[in-house]
Write an enzyme that holds these catalytic residues in place. Structure first.
Site, PDB file in Angstrom:
ATOM      1  N   HIS A   1      -2.003  -0.407 -11.691  1.00  0.00           N
ATOM      2  CA  HIS A   1      -2.801   0.046 -10.789  1.00  0.00           C
ATOM      3  C   HIS A   1      -4.067  -1.083 -10.852  1.00  0.00           C
ATOM      4  CE1 HIS A   1      -5.140   2.644  -7.814  1.00  0.00           C
ATOM      5  NE2 HIS A   1      -4.015   2.977  -7.396  1.00  0.00           N
TER       6      HIS A   1
ATOM      7  N   HIS B   1       0.807  -1.210   0.264  1.00  0.00           N
ATOM      8  CA  HIS B   1      -0.067  -0.045  -0.071  1.00  0.00           C
ATOM      9  C   HIS B   1       0.749   1.334   0.059  1.00  0.00           C
ATOM     10  CE1 HIS B   1      -3.149   2.437   0.458  1.00  0.00           C
ATOM     11  NE2 HIS B   1      -3.753   2.328   1.829  1.00  0.00           N
TER      12      HIS B   1
ATOM     13  N   ASP C   1       3.279   6.489  -7.531  1.00  0.00           N
ATOM     14  CA  ASP C   1       4.561   6.455  -6.858  1.00  0.00           C
ATOM     15  C   ASP C   1       5.671   6.470  -7.802  1.00  0.00           C
ATOM     16  OD1 ASP C   1       3.568   5.677  -4.303  1.00  0.00           O
ATOM     17  OD2 ASP C   1       2.869   3.659  -4.976  1.00  0.00           O
TER      18      ASP C   1
HETATM   19  N1  ACO Z   1       5.314  -4.767 -14.091  1.00  0.00           N
HETATM   20  C1  ACO Z   1       5.153  -5.922 -15.116  1.00  0.00           C
HETATM   21  N2  ACO Z   1       3.934  -6.618 -15.357  1.00  0.00           N
HETATM   22  C2  ACO Z   1       2.938  -5.911 -14.623  1.00  0.00           C
HETATM   23  C3  ACO Z   1       2.861  -4.964 -13.568  1.00  0.00           C
HETATM   24  C4  ACO Z   1       4.191  -4.407 -13.557  1.00  0.00           C
HETATM   25  N3  ACO Z   1       4.305  -3.369 -12.521  1.00  0.00           N
HETATM   26  N4  ACO Z   1       1.561  -4.752 -13.031  1.00  0.00           N
HETATM   27  C5  ACO Z   1       0.923  -5.759 -13.590  1.00  0.00           C
HETATM   28  N5  ACO Z   1       1.542  -6.460 -14.312  1.00  0.00           N
HETATM   29  C6  ACO Z   1       1.139  -7.472 -15.453  1.00  0.00           C
HETATM   30  C7  ACO Z   1       0.904  -8.836 -14.492  1.00  0.00           C
HETATM   31  O1  ACO Z   1       1.878  -9.659 -14.636  1.00  0.00           O
HETATM   32  C8  ACO Z   1      -0.232  -9.325 -15.325  1.00  0.00           C
HETATM   33  O2  ACO Z   1       0.155 -10.003 -16.639  1.00  0.00           O
HETATM   34  P1  ACO Z   1      -0.471 -11.382 -17.069  1.00  0.00           P
HETATM   35  O3  ACO Z   1      -1.923 -11.072 -17.370  1.00  0.00           O
HETATM   36  O4  ACO Z   1       0.213 -11.686 -18.064  1.00  0.00           O
HETATM   37  O5  ACO Z   1      -0.580 -12.328 -15.709  1.00  0.00           O
HETATM   38  C9  ACO Z   1      -1.129  -8.310 -15.597  1.00  0.00           C
HETATM   39  O6  ACO Z   1      -0.442  -7.229 -15.815  1.00  0.00           O
HETATM   40  C10 ACO Z   1      -2.302  -8.167 -14.609  1.00  0.00           C
HETATM   41  O7  ACO Z   1      -1.607  -7.626 -13.457  1.00  0.00           O
HETATM   42  P2  ACO Z   1      -2.402  -8.068 -12.102  1.00  0.00           P
HETATM   43  O8  ACO Z   1      -1.523  -8.295 -10.946  1.00  0.00           O
HETATM   44  O9  ACO Z   1      -3.532  -8.926 -12.324  1.00  0.00           O
HETATM   45  O10 ACO Z   1      -3.062  -6.514 -11.543  1.00  0.00           O
HETATM   46  P3  ACO Z   1      -3.391  -5.917 -10.174  1.00  0.00           P
HETATM   47  O11 ACO Z   1      -4.664  -5.120 -10.410  1.00  0.00           O
HETATM   48  O12 ACO Z   1      -3.724  -7.133  -9.288  1.00  0.00           O
HETATM   49  O13 ACO Z   1      -2.301  -5.248  -9.539  1.00  0.00           O
HETATM   50  C11 ACO Z   1      -0.723  -3.785  -8.719  1.00  0.00           C
HETATM   51  C12 ACO Z   1      -1.851  -4.112  -9.368  1.00  0.00           C
HETATM   52  C13 ACO Z   1      -0.326  -4.626  -7.633  1.00  0.00           C
HETATM   53  C14 ACO Z   1      -0.357  -2.123  -8.495  1.00  0.00           C
HETATM   54  C15 ACO Z   1       0.337  -4.031  -9.884  1.00  0.00           C
HETATM   55  O14 ACO Z   1       0.160  -3.394 -11.038  1.00  0.00           O
HETATM   56  C16 ACO Z   1       1.811  -3.967  -9.408  1.00  0.00           C
HETATM   57  O15 ACO Z   1       2.499  -5.070  -8.822  1.00  0.00           O
HETATM   58  N6  ACO Z   1       2.406  -3.006  -9.660  1.00  0.00           N
HETATM   59  C17 ACO Z   1       3.870  -2.521  -9.198  1.00  0.00           C
HETATM   60  C18 ACO Z   1       3.834  -1.971  -7.706  1.00  0.00           C
HETATM   61  C19 ACO Z   1       3.181  -0.676  -7.603  1.00  0.00           C
HETATM   62  O16 ACO Z   1       3.906   0.232  -8.216  1.00  0.00           O
HETATM   63  N7  ACO Z   1       2.075  -0.616  -6.651  1.00  0.00           N
HETATM   64  C20 ACO Z   1       1.743   0.799  -6.372  1.00  0.00           C
HETATM   65  C21 ACO Z   1       0.444   0.744  -6.918  1.00  0.00           C
HETATM   66  S1  ACO Z   1      -0.331   2.559  -6.340  1.00  0.00           S
HETATM   67  C22 ACO Z   1      -0.619   2.396  -4.718  1.00  0.00           C
HETATM   68  O17 ACO Z   1      -0.876   1.632  -4.075  1.00  0.00           O
HETATM   69  C23 ACO Z   1      -0.592   3.814  -4.132  1.00  0.00           C
END
Ligand code: ACO
Length: 428
Positions: A306, A267, A362
């Site tokens: 996101h 988070h 972020d």
């Molecule tokens: N880099 C590479 N691939 C990614 C990323 C990323 N940052 N984020 C998602 N993906 C890919 C996943 O591997 C998945 O691919 P697939 O369909 O081939 O399996 C697809 O995109 C969907 O991803 P999910 O994990 O299902 O998306 P979810 O909505 O659950 O996750 C999250 C969102 C946790 C923010 C994710 O994008 C992530 O881990 N980002 C990096 C961490 C980050 O920056 N977090 C800050 C969020 S903002 C906040 O909290 C204030």
């Protein structure tokens, strides 16, 4: 066309018509769907609240597909451009922008509650030298509740208001003192001649000078970052604030719980992860190789993607522009070039385009905080200070909502139904 949903229960052959309101059906409307008199009735199963609205709220609107964020209807870009954090806090809490008299009164009240009890200073001294700043914030918020037992009277609007003011006023003081404790510097008391963020910078960074003069560009940049972080509807920590507050817990303990949720790396900790990633990449020339490794499934591009935004996070756009203003004062963060190159390559790569992965809030915020002299452990604290106004607005909205009660979800029990106690000598 009727706004209803017709459901046929194939176990009984019975048909039900449920009203649809605001694109939802009420979960308790499913309870009438039963197979027998003693059947509890149908429930929904929704781990992590992926498709459940837990409240009606008039505070913050997000349209993730369009990249829209609005507080009380006002676009975040306009607020970041024209408003101040204290005005935005007023807006979130009261629903309308203040007129000049209201804003002056509100600012005056907050400014006059920035001091904390000296015993709290003693409590801070009880932490080890290496205690994490966010752990200290969580504890100090909990400790503040013991100074204000009357704040438990959460049903009284005047009491609520008094403690909302106190919390917003004292957040920067305890945050700055958490930092001074970490670096072994004497605590700096609030200077009520300064603005909210100017005074925060004073309490963080003042040394021997008789009066601290905050840099206006940095003070305004922090104010804008506070506006951007003030609320984000039903995120994990806000949900924690609503759930804990629903037990009529006092607002200090409620915000300690919300801060604890924000402490989690999923988070409030992503901007720290972005910095670590940029340091690991080390040089612009290594960016293509890093992007390839992400595409090959070897780790994620931190600060991208996101759960809600499937478009450029509107806060990231404002922050990217802000970074340039800050770096004019502080000097360029050498990691910026790597970040820009990373963004350019990623936004043109099929992998990221197909998955709708864009920079989130972020991606650039950590670079700014680092350039301003904040250690990474302060990053979630810098998030918690402004989010306090969002938590309090949501907490208050929950308390006055006649439909809300103590939050208490159901479960699907998967354990053993019944068995007899086994004495020790009969166990295997
Ligand atoms: N880099 C590479 N691939 C990614 C990323 C990323 N940052 N984020 C998602 N993906 C890919 C996943 O591997 C998945 O691919 P697939 O369909 O081939 O399996 C697809 O995109 C969907 O991803 P999910 O994990 O299902 O998306 P979810 O909505 O659950 O996750 C999250 C969102 C946790 C923010 C994710 O994008 C992530 O881990 N980002 C990096 C961490 C980050 O920056 N977090 C800050 C969020 S903002 C906040 O909290 C204030």
């Amino acid at each position: 066309m009727a706004d209803t949903l017709t459901i046929t229960d194939n176990r009984t052959g019975k048909t039900y018509e449920l009203p649809i309101q605001d694109g939802t059906i009420r979960a308790d409307a499913l309870r009438q769907i039963r197979t027998s008199e003693d059947d509890f009735g149908l429930m929904t199963y929704d781990p992590a609240f992926m498709n459940t609205a837990s409240c009606r709220s008039a505070i913050t609107l997000i349209d993730g597909d369009k990249g829209i964020l609005r507080y009380r209807g006002y676009p975040i870009e306009q607020l970041a451009e024209n408003s101040t954090y204290l005005e935005v806090a007023y807006l979130l809490l009261n629903g309308e922008l203040p007129n000049q008299v209201q804003l002056d009164k509100w600012t005056d009240k907050v400014t006059n509650h920035t001091y904390v009890h000296e015993f709290l200073r003693d409590a801070m001294q009880g932490f080890r030298y290496d205690a994490h700043a966010m752990g200290k914030m969580v504890s100090m918020l909990g400790a503040l509740s013991t100074f204000y037992p009357e704040s438990k009277n959460v049903r009284d609007p005047a009491v609520r208001h008094e403690h909302i003011v106190k919390i917003i006023a004292k957040m920067p003081t305890i945050a700055a003192w958490a930092h001074r404790h970490s670096v072994g510097r004497p605590y700096v008391y609030p200077d009520n001649e300064l603005s909210y963020t100017g005074n925060f910078l004073n309490m963080l960074f003042r040394m021997a000078e008789p009066r601290f003069k905050p840099n206006p560009v940095l003070s305004r940049a922090l104010d804008i970052l506070f506006i951007l972080h003030a609320d984000h509807e039903q995120n994990c920590s806000t949900n924690a604030a609503r759930a804990v507050g629903s037990a009529e817990t006092d607002p200090y303990s409620t915000l300690a719980a919300a801060s604890a949720a924000l402490y989690g790396p999923l988070h409030g900790g992503a901007n720290e992860a972005v910095l670590r990633m940029l340091r690991q990449i080390g040089d612009v020339k290594n960016v293509p190789e890093f992007v390839k490794s992400v595409k090959d499934g070897k780790g994620r591009l931190m600060g991208f993607g996101h759960r809600v935004y499937k478009n450029y996070d509107p806060r990231a756009k404002v922050i990217k522009k802000l970074a340039h203003d800050v770096f004019e004062v502080t000097g360029k963060n050498p990691l910026l070039e790597i970040a820009i190159e990373l963004e350019n390559i990623a936004l043109n790569e099929d992998y990221f385009v197909k998955r709708k992965l864009y920079p989130n809030v972020d991606f650039y915020s950590g670079l700014i905080y680092q350039a301003m002299g904040f250690p990474v452990e302060m990053f979630p604290v810098l998030f918690a200070i402004p989010r306090a106004s969002g938590w309090l607005a949501q907490w208050q909205e929950m308390l006055v909502d006649p439909e809300q009660k103590i939050a208490r979800p159901r479960q699907i029990y998967t354990g053993i139904e019944l068995r007899d106690y086994v004495p020790m000598n009969a166990r295997g």
